[in-house]
Design a protein around this motif. Sequence first.
Motif, PDB file in Angstrom:
ATOM      1  N   GLU A 108       3.720  -4.497   6.383  1.00 61.53           N
ATOM      2  CA  GLU A 108       5.181  -4.618   6.517  1.00 61.53           C
ATOM      3  C   GLU A 108       5.487  -6.083   6.765  1.00 61.53           C
ATOM      4  OE1 GLU A 108       8.861  -4.589   6.706  1.00 61.53           O
ATOM      5  OE2 GLU A 108       8.168  -2.506   6.589  1.00 61.53           O
ATOM      6  N   ASP A 109       6.420  -6.655   5.979  1.00 65.06           N
ATOM      7  CA  ASP A 109       6.726  -8.074   6.123  1.00 65.06           C
ATOM      8  C   ASP A 109       7.706  -8.377   7.256  1.00 65.06           C
ATOM      9  OD1 ASP A 109       8.593  -6.756   4.369  1.00 65.06           O
ATOM     10  OD2 ASP A 109       9.384  -8.713   3.797  1.00 65.06           O
ATOM     11  N   GLU A 110       8.468  -7.398   7.702  1.00 69.37           N
ATOM     12  CA  GLU A 110       9.402  -7.619   8.810  1.00 69.37           C
ATOM     13  C   GLU A 110       8.655  -7.441  10.134  1.00 69.37           C
ATOM     14  OE1 GLU A 110      12.524  -8.648   8.670  1.00 69.37           O
ATOM     15  OE2 GLU A 110      12.556  -8.649   6.478  1.00 69.37           O
ATOM     16  N   PRO A 111       8.491  -8.518  10.927  1.00 71.10           N
ATOM     17  CA  PRO A 111       7.662  -8.451  12.131  1.00 71.10           C
ATOM     18  C   PRO A 111       8.059  -7.352  13.129  1.00 71.10           C
ATOM     19  CG  PRO A 111       8.244 -10.720  11.642  1.00 71.10           C
ATOM     20  CD  PRO A 111       9.023  -9.866  10.693  1.00 71.10           C
TER      21      PRO A 111
ATOM     22  N   ARG B 123       7.134  -3.969  11.696  1.00 71.35           N
ATOM     23  CA  ARG B 123       5.675  -3.839  11.720  1.00 71.35           C
ATOM     24  C   ARG B 123       5.186  -3.545  13.144  1.00 71.35           C
ATOM     25  NH1 ARG B 123       4.449  -8.386   9.545  1.00 71.35           N
ATOM     26  NH2 ARG B 123       3.884  -9.510  11.423  1.00 71.35           N
TER      27      ARG B 123
ATOM     28  N   GLU C 155      -2.937  -4.583  10.979  1.00 71.78           N
ATOM     29  CA  GLU C 155      -1.629  -4.936  10.427  1.00 71.78           C
ATOM     30  C   GLU C 155      -1.697  -6.169   9.553  1.00 71.78           C
ATOM     31  OE1 GLU C 155       1.175  -6.804  13.409  1.00 71.78           O
ATOM     32  OE2 GLU C 155      -0.233  -5.828  14.775  1.00 71.78           O
TER      33      GLU C 155
ATOM     34  N   SER D 194       1.153  -8.690   6.909  1.00 76.75           N
ATOM     35  CA  SER D 194       2.538  -8.948   6.502  1.00 76.75           C
ATOM     36  C   SER D 194       2.700  -9.030   4.991  1.00 76.75           C
ATOM     37  CB  SER D 194       3.024 -10.253   7.138  1.00 76.75           C
ATOM     38  OG  SER D 194       2.186 -11.328   6.737  1.00 76.75           O
TER      39      SER D 194
ATOM     40  N   LYS E  47      -3.109 -10.314   2.380  1.00 81.06           N
ATOM     41  CA  LYS E  47      -3.731 -10.193   3.700  1.00 81.06           C
ATOM     42  C   LYS E  47      -4.262  -8.777   3.901  1.00 81.06           C
ATOM     43  CE  LYS E  47      -0.804 -13.702   5.797  1.00 81.06           C
ATOM     44  NZ  LYS E  47       0.264 -13.986   6.749  1.00 81.06           N
TER      45      LYS E  47
ATOM     46  N   THR F 166       2.454   1.450   3.985  1.00 83.17           N
ATOM     47  CA  THR F 166       2.995   0.202   3.453  1.00 83.17           C
ATOM     48  C   THR F 166       4.453   0.304   3.032  1.00 83.17           C
ATOM     49  OG1 THR F 166       2.620  -1.564   1.809  1.00 83.17           O
ATOM     50  CG2 THR F 166       2.202   0.691   1.076  1.00 83.17           C
TER      51      THR F 166
ATOM     52  N   LEU G   6       7.293  -6.325  -0.668  1.00 88.41           N
ATOM     53  CA  LEU G   6       6.477  -7.267   0.097  1.00 88.41           C
ATOM     54  C   LEU G   6       6.504  -8.632  -0.572  1.00 88.41           C
ATOM     55  CD1 LEU G   6       3.282  -5.049   0.634  1.00 88.41           C
ATOM     56  CD2 LEU G   6       5.034  -5.595   2.353  1.00 88.41           C
TER      57      LEU G   6
END
Length: 128
Positions: free
Chosen positions: A13-16, A19, A35, A37, A41, A57, A61
């Motif tokens: 997940e790209d939103e911290p 995530r 985890e 982002s 990765k 997921t 992304l």
Amino acid sequence: MDTASQPAVLVVEDEPLIRMDAVAMIEDAGFRAYEASAADKAIAILEAHGDIGILFTDIELPGSMDGLGLALYVRDHRPSVFIIFASGAVGVDETALPVGSLFFPKPYPAQTIIDALQKMAGNSARQS
């Protein structure tokens, strides 16, 4: 079921904040979580950790690959890994998702995800 006997979950997940919440939800349910982002990765983590049995997921992304591309990579390289998509994207074509994967629109009820993870963990235990 203790965490050592069930598959770990890779959260991408790209939103911290999202995530962080997802990892906390998964760990609170008794699973180990890794985890990432972005898909690149996530692939590195997946290759480094053989205990990952579930990919959780987002579809949208950043980077060279979106969540669908990541899922297709995982399906090709680790076909036993279960896949869950969670996305706020509108108009997701669920027929384009890998066979056997699950899709949940955001925001999703935590218990719905936990139930799906527990079912997948049970299926994973039966496959081993």
